[in-house]
Scaffold this motif. Structure first.
Motif, mmCIF file in Angstrom:
data_model
loop_
_atom_site.group_PDB
_atom_site.id
_atom_site.type_symbol
_atom_site.label_atom_id
_atom_site.label_comp_id
_atom_site.label_asym_id
_atom_site.label_seq_id
_atom_site.Cartn_x
_atom_site.Cartn_y
_atom_site.Cartn_z
ATOM 1 N N MET A 1 0.027 -18.198 18.421
ATOM 2 C CA MET A 1 -0.483 -17.429 17.282
ATOM 3 C C MET A 1 -0.424 -15.941 17.566
ATOM 4 N N GLY A 2 -0.838 -15.580 18.788
ATOM 5 C CA GLY A 2 -0.831 -14.161 19.123
ATOM 6 C C GLY A 2 0.566 -13.594 19.072
ATOM 7 N N LYS A 3 1.509 -14.264 19.709
ATOM 8 C CA LYS A 3 2.858 -13.724 19.768
ATOM 9 C C LYS A 3 3.546 -13.788 18.407
ATOM 10 N N SER A 4 3.321 -14.892 17.685
ATOM 11 C CA SER A 4 4.047 -15.075 16.434
ATOM 12 C C SER A 4 3.285 -14.552 15.233
ATOM 13 N N GLY A 5 2.203 -13.847 15.462
ATOM 14 C CA GLY A 5 1.513 -13.190 14.379
ATOM 15 C C GLY A 5 0.942 -14.133 13.346
ATOM 16 N N GLN A 6 0.403 -15.261 13.786
ATOM 17 C CA GLN A 6 -0.217 -16.172 12.843
ATOM 18 C C GLN A 6 -1.641 -15.715 12.542
ATOM 19 N N PHE A 7 -2.071 -15.992 11.314
ATOM 20 C CA PHE A 7 -3.440 -15.671 10.955
ATOM 21 C C PHE A 7 -4.379 -16.361 11.934
ATOM 22 N N PRO A 8 -5.381 -15.769 12.469
ATOM 23 C CA PRO A 8 -5.903 -14.420 12.199
ATOM 24 C C PRO A 8 -5.437 -13.372 13.219
ATOM 25 N N LEU A 9 -4.431 -13.678 13.990
ATOM 26 C CA LEU A 9 -3.987 -12.689 14.987
ATOM 27 C C LEU A 9 -2.725 -11.966 14.502
ATOM 28 N N HIS A 10 -2.555 -11.910 13.172
ATOM 29 C CA HIS A 10 -1.309 -11.339 12.657
ATOM 30 C C HIS A 10 -1.356 -9.827 12.562
ATOM 31 N N THR A 11 -2.522 -9.224 12.708
ATOM 32 C CA THR A 11 -2.691 -7.831 12.284
ATOM 33 C C THR A 11 -1.831 -6.863 13.055
ATOM 34 N N TRP A 12 -1.432 -7.240 14.280
ATOM 35 C CA TRP A 12 -0.676 -6.270 15.062
ATOM 36 C C TRP A 12 0.745 -6.089 14.567
ATOM 37 N N LEU A 13 1.296 -7.168 13.951
ATOM 38 C CA LEU A 13 2.723 -7.144 13.661
ATOM 39 C C LEU A 13 3.113 -6.062 12.645
#
Lengths: 176, 101, 428, 623
Positions: free
Chosen positions: D231-243
């Motif tokens: 999730m972190g690397k692929s920008g999945q919700f809720p860790l998408h904000t960085w992308l």
């Protein structure tokens, strides 16, 4: 208290010990408190002499006489000799005023004595055999020195030679 | 007679010797105080040689060696002191502080 | 009584010592007999020759089938003793070599005596390394000490040399008295001056005289601590080191200290720490005290060295810190598995020998060119003397380097581990 | 079985590494040569990857080499090495190809930048790490490269470090992905703990999980934690904000890292460890729902953004959601297939966007317009990319999206509709983007003109690929599925899904055309009638603000407390130590006053204190 003291002193050996030790302590204290150097040395010579006496009462005649010869004789004379060489007038010493140093030293010496006294009083040394009073103290010491203690004895001869050479070398006046 | 008085006397002399060695200003008296300390030790040894657990002559022999060593030490000490006096003109222990820190 | 006689055949084990004595006497007689015009450097070469011969004889004694003991264990020739003798002899030899040529410049007037007096000093150290008897030990110690006093005072015209020698003799005398006082109590407890006999007496019944045993231990600790310059008994070291002629300083820092460790090791191991006392309160306390001494020395020595500008004093402080490091293997608990801690100790001592003598040799060269002993004399050495600065670097970097060398670091870490186990054990 | 090239697969990451070392060592002296070194190195990697790919066409068995002893802990031994499976071979080709094209593109795009060689060295390092990640033989090795990839991302996003936004974005990218990495790390620890023989090799994982040797609840935990990493690397919700923020980096980087390769690493990781997920239906469900939600969530945000790269970034997030959804539904081939096609058309779109930005010097689509006439190649290729993304027959995006949607249609109707709506929004925002940028009249007076060859060449190559890449796996041609070893894949054409998805795509394009192309429907229809909805979407559902309040402020408070702790306690201790050392030294030196009797006194007092302290405690029973 007094009874015990009298009981203590009623034995001949104890009386001798009491007298000699009193003289030895007095001599040591005079060494501290006297003001002239020569007097100090003489006071300590008294201590050395009385110690020699105590050695003899303890059955160590040879050591006792050696003590008298070397300490009371040689070393004291050497000290006086040293005083002559280094100090021409025999004026009174004024001890340096070092309140911190002297205070701490006094405390240290008293604490050290306290520890020693406590330990000595609490130790019980039980002889496994009765004190032997050898007939020929000097002969036996000689035999031991040349048999069991021959190595330190020989080393001692080297040491004396070294001290002899060293003292001459260091004290000799240089010509230049 | 027990050994305790001898040991106590030795302890008294040892402490007085130590006090003298560390408080007196005359270098010769300092050396002499050290001799007093060594004498206290000899008393200890000789007392132990008689009243110790195994009475024997070892203590006396030890003290003989001590006396000899002490004599040698004093000789060297006085020699050094004489030389020092020749250079500095003083035998005051408290003056010997050319090296510090 | 008959068994305790020294046989003629026993003399073969004493050949290294006898060599030194004979050489010293020969040098002394030649020095007296030859006219003053003859250069005294023959004395140096004779001394060196004697030392080399003694080294050869000592090396022949290495690794005996079983430790040789003379006169009821009062003199022992085991590997520990032989190795330490080698260290002492090599150290003395290097010091004599170092002072070749510098002696005349250092305004030493009695060059002949100056050289051959190293021989009895080394002899004292050798006796200390071998002795198993309090009397022999003490006589050896005093032979070394008194010779050192004389050697320190050899710069006769220098006030600093005289003053250092006098401080040394006063404090040395006090420490000798303290050691003797402790020894007298040991004798009093056991009725014998033999280390093994004392040990078995301690193991037998110490409850009656527990106080005396502890008293003796601490008096000996203070006295030996003085000889090896371990804090807080180190105070003499900087002044004496500064005052003495530089080769003599090196001798004090290496040989004298090594011999001090030998005697400390003998007494602490044989009397207070041997297997017969294993696990007793006494042994634990003894080792703990040594550890504390080691820690104080390391901290105090290094901390004081930080603020020092005189190189000889600096090396004195470094010597204090190194005394702490050398105490570590002695202070650690030993077990049946790891009985001989002295291998680590010896390893460090050997490394310490070479690096310290190297440092002092460089100091002498710099001293000669800059005219003083201040640290600033070393500034820009790289540019002034290309090729030479590697030497102090090498010798000072040998500290960490030797510690990181594989076997040593292993032994050190095992020492540490044991040290920690020990302290945990005593905390329990 | 010939493994002539496969056994040299370790060389593929090595070329970029060498190039990186050369660039780092030679630095500025290289000037223009840096770009060529990079291109040559990447070309070598690409050629080798292609050879490996062709060699593997007939194979289904994996090639594993793990003889490099790395760690020995007791009985446990960890070996490093490399592994080439068909999935890996495909990934190698994708990564090297896109990287090669981006290198070529960057030569034009970064021309004139002072630190161009640094830029290329970073790209080479990234390529090395990404390729190493792909051929890793065990999870730990993958994790090492995984972090290295993250570092490169950080460096490249913050490449223009003089821009505060770039710095902030780099930090954000790093920290947010780190949150996921913690999950991956924990998952790895659990895996290490529960795996038979503590083996971390992928083949061992495959065996252990497919044979059910691991407790399902443990498998669920491991799967979820690994997925958190993905999730972190692929920008999945809720860790998408960085992308989206990461778009502050140079555009070629956005194309390479934040569209085609690194963000796909999460998908790749899940696909690689599919066995773990398949051992746990719950975990699969979580993956599917998170993916589906991300797909529609990001697509809606994309409709309201005005920054050209941000629109594409949200599109990327959305498409990654698609892939995850496919994996969660058990359609691994579909997910990988979408990754494959998406890599091409999204890289194409980003590079096209870069071309546009290069021409007009702005990223705001409201200031663009009418560029189609001036930038023909860019416009055409961009259009192809947009159509592929929107899922229009017969471009690659259609086939991959169709594969996912038909899988969803079969397994989970809810997700099917979610995916369909997301597809509609995708088509809508792509149409909006295209018409605003390329159609209509210019809205600024920038003199745009077509970009030079280094720009257009990659665009054309990618456009071709975007058109044809889809034919490897269609309902009529299941080659990719067979090759990847996924036999469960349905090959029958699902006409309902095809028609519905095409309709959704056309509808979205149509609406976009009506609103932004013809202007016949007011653009402000949503903003005017339901301003709250517009604002909500425009502000990206206030996720950043939410994080700011919940995490950042809270953490900052804790950080403040720790800072105080650091200043007063930790630093205090440090200062105390140094002061103690100096104090001991000073005290010790004060003792050295040259007075021999003071020395003796110190010795005496030292002895007394030592004796009293050490023996006294035993003697006087003080403790």
């Amino acid at each position: 208290m007094l009874d015990r003291l009298i009981g203590f002193l009623s034995s001949g050996e104890n009386l001798v010990f009491f007298v000699f030790s009193l003289v030895a302590i007095c001599g040591a204290i005079f060494m501290i408190s006297l003001t002239r150097v020569v007097h100090m040395v003489m006071a300590l010579a008294l201590t050395f002499l009385s110690l020699g006496g105590i050695y003899i009462t303890l059955g160590a005649e040879f050591v006792g006489w050696v003590q008298v010869l070397i300490y009371a004789g040689a070393i004291t004379i050497l000290m006086i000799f040293g005083i002559m060489m280094t100090r021409h007038r025999g004026e009174a010493e004024t001890e340096p005023q070092r309140p911190w140093h002297n205070g701490l030293l006094l405390v240290g010496a008293i604490v050290l004595f306290g520890i020693l006294f406590y330990v000595i009083q609490n130790a019980t040394i039980t002889p496994q055999s009765a004190p032997v009073d050898p007939k020929d103290n000097t002969l036996q010491i000689g035999q031991l020195l040349f048999n069991q203690y021959v190595i330190p004895f020989e080393i001692m001869s080297v040491l004396l030679t070294v001290a002899f050479i060293g003292a001459i070398v260091v004290a000799k006046r240089e010509e230049d | 007679m027990s050994i305790t008085p001898y040991l106590t006397l030795a302890a008294i002399l040892f402490c007085i010797g130590l006090y003298g060695a560390l408080s007196k200003k005359n270098a010769i008296i300092v050396l002499l105080s050290i001799e007093l300390m060594l004498n206290a030790v000899n008393l200890n040894l000789i007392a132990f040689a008689k009243y110790g657990p195994k009475p024997g002559l070892a203590g006396q022999i030890f003290s003989l060696f001590n006396i000899t060593v002490a004599a040698a030490e004093v000789a060297v000490g006085i020699a050094i002191l004489i030389n020092l006096y020749r250079n500095r003109g003083t035998t005051d222990v408290t003056d010997m502080d050319t090296m510090k820190r | 009584m008959e068994a305790l006689r020294l046989q003629l055949s026993d003399l073969q084990h004493l050949i290294p010592e006898l060599t030194l004595i004979v050489t010293a006497l020969l040098a002394a007689l030649l020095d007296l007999a030859l006219p003053r015009k003859v250069s005294r450097s023959f004395s140096a070469w004779l001394t060196l020759l004697g030392i080399v011969v003694a080294i050869c004889f000592t090396a022949l004694e290495l690794n005996p089938e079983e430790p040789i003991q003379l006169l009821a264990q009062s003199y022992r020739i085991d590997d520990f003793a032989s190795l330490l003798k080698l260290v002492i002899l090599v150290g003395t030899g290097l010091v004599v070599f170092m002072s070749l040529g510098s002696a005349a410049r250092d305004d030493i007037h009695h060059v002949g005596e100056y050289y051959y007096l190293f021989l009895p000093a080394a002899l004292g150290g050798m006796i200390m390394a071998s002795s198993g008897d309090l009397i022999t030990l003490y006589v050896g110690l005093e032979l070394l000490s008194i010779t050192s006093y004389v050697l320190v005072a050899m710069k006769k015209k220098s006030t600093e040399s005289n003053e250092g020698a006098f401080k040394y003799i006063v404090l040395g005398g006090i420490s000798s008295a303290i050691i003797l006082y402790g020894m007298s109590f040991l004798y009093g407890i056991s009725g014998s001056t033999n280390l093994l006999a004392i040990n078995s007496a301690l193991a037998g019944s110490i409850d009656d005289v527990k106080g005396l045993v502890y008293l003796a231990f601490f008096l000996l600790l203070a006295g030996f601590g003085f000889k090896i310059a371990a804090a807080p008994f180190h105070t003499w070291a900087p002044d004496v080191y500064q005052g003495a002629p530089t080769p003599v300083t090196a001798f004090l820092a290496v040989v004298s200290k090594g011999a001090g460790f030998a005697i400390l090791f003998r007494v602490m191991y044989w009397v207070f720490g041997s297997l017969t006392l294993m696990g007793t309160d006494l042994q634990k306390d003894a080792l703990l005290s040594l550890s504390v001494l080691a820690a104080i020395s390391m901290i105090a020595g290094n901390a004081m060295a930080l603020r020092q500008h005189n190189v000889k004093r600096l090396l004195a402080y470094s010597g204090i810190a190194n005394a702490g490091y050398l105490l570590v293997p002695i202070a650690t608990h030993f077990s049946l598995v790891h009985y001989a801690n002295y291998s680590e100790f010896l390893f460090y001592l050997i490394a310490y020998l070479f690096m310290n003598i190297g440092a002092f040799a460089v100091l002498m060269i710099v001293q000669r060119s800059s005219g003083n002993e201040e640290l600033r004399g070393f500034a820009g050495l790289y540019y002034r003397a290309r090729g030479r600065p590697q030497r102090p670097c090498c010798s000072s970097f040998r500290w960490p380097a030797s510690r990181s060398r594989r076997d040593f670091s292993e032994s050190c870490s095992s020492s540490w581990a044991r040290c920690r186990r020990n302290s945990i054990g005593s905390a329990r | 079985m010939a493994n002539d090239f496969t056994s040299y697969a370790w060389l593929v990451p090595l070329f970029p590494l060498l190039a990186f070392l050369v660039l780092i060592a030679a630095g500025r002296q290289l000037r223009e040569a840096g770009a060529y070194i990079s291109i040559v190195a990447m070309l070598a990697s690409f050629v080798l990857a292609l050879l490996i790919f062709f060699e593997r066409l007939g194979h289904t068995t994996d090639y594993t080499w793990n003889q490099l002893k790395w760690l020995t802990i007791g009985d446990f031994q960890l070996n490093m090495g490399f592994e080439v499976t068909n999935l890996n071979a495909l990934m190698l080709v994708i990564v090297t190809l896109v990287s090669l094209l981006v290198n070529i593109y960057s030569k034009g795009y970064m021309h004139g930048d002072e630190r161009v060689n640094v830029f290329f060295s970073y790209i080479q390092l990234f390529s090395f790490a990404m390729l190493g990640l792909v051929i890793s033989v065990n999870v730990l090795e993958l994790y090492i490269f995984w972090e290295l990839v993250g570092v490169c991302s950080f460096l490249l996003v913050g490449f223009w470090y003089f821009k505060p936004e770039a710095r902030a974005a780099a930090k954000k990218a790093f920290i947010v992905t780190r949150v996921g990495d913690v999950g991956l790390f924990l998952g790895m620890l659990l895996l290490f703990w529960y795996m038979p023989g503590h083996s971390l090799d992928f083949s061992a994982i495959h065996n252990a999980f497919s044979q059910g040797k691991i407790d399902p609840s443990i498998a669920t935990w491991i799967a979820i934690l690994v997925f958190v990493g993905a999730m972190g690397k692929s920008g999945q919700f809720p860790l998408h904000t960085w992308l989206p923020d990461a778009m502050e980096g140079p555009t070629p980087i956005s194309a390479l890292i934040h569209a085609a390769t690194m963000v796909a690493a999460g998908v790749y990781l899940v696909a690689r460890t599919m066995d773990i997920f398949q051992a746990s239906p719950d975990a699969m469900l979580v993956v599917a729902y998170v993916g589906g939600f991300t797909a529609i969530f990001a697509a809606t945000i994309g409709t309201a953004q005005n920054d050209i790269k941000r629109v594409l970034a949200y599109s990327t997030v959305s498409q990654l959601g698609y892939m995850m959804m496919a994996l969660g539904l058990g359609a691994a081939t579909a997910g990988i297939f979408h990754l494959f096609t998406h890599a091409f058309f999204k890289a194409l779109l980003f590079l096209g966007a870069g071309s546009v930005i290069h021409a007009v010097h702005t990223q705001d689509i409201r200031e663009m317009g009418g560029l189609a006439g001036k930038m023909k190649i860019t416009a055409w290729t961009f259009a192809i990319g947009a159509l592929a993304l929107s899922g229009i027959v017969p471009l690659s995006g259609f086939w991959s999206k169709d594969a996912i949607l038909s899988a969803a249609f079969e397994h989970n109707q809810l997700l099917f509709w979610v995916g369909l709506i997301a597809a509609f929004f995708t088509a809508f925002y792509m149409a909006r983007l295209f018409f605003l940028v390329f159609a209509g009249k210019p809205r600024s007076d920038a003199h745009a003109h077509e970009s030079p060859a280094p720009f257009t060449f990659p665009l054309v190559v990618l456009a071709v690929l975007a058109v044809i890449a889809g034919f490897v796996f269609t309902p009529f041609n299941g080659w990719l599925g067979h090759w990847l070893g996924d036999h469960a894949e349905a090959e029958t054409a699902n006409w309902t899904v095809m028609i519905l998805s095409t309709l959704a795509g056309l509808l979205g394009i149509g609406l976009g055309y009506v609103m932004y192309g013809k202007n016949s429907v007011s653009r402000d229809i949503v903003a005017g009638n339901a301003p709250w909805l517009y604002t909500l979407v425009y502000r990206k559902y206030y996720i950043d603000e939410l994080y700011d309040v919940v995490f950042v402020r809270g953490l900052r408070l804790i950080g403040k407390a720790f800072e105080l702790f650091d200043i007063y306690i930790v630093d205090g201790i440090v200062r105390l130590c140094s002061a103690a050392v100096v104090g001991i030294g000073r005290l010790g030196l004060r003792l050295q006053n040259g007075q021999v009797q003071t020395y003796g006194l110190a010795t005496l007092l030292g002895l007394l204190i030592l004796a009293l302290a050490l023996a006294g405690r035993r003697f006087f029973h003080l403790g």
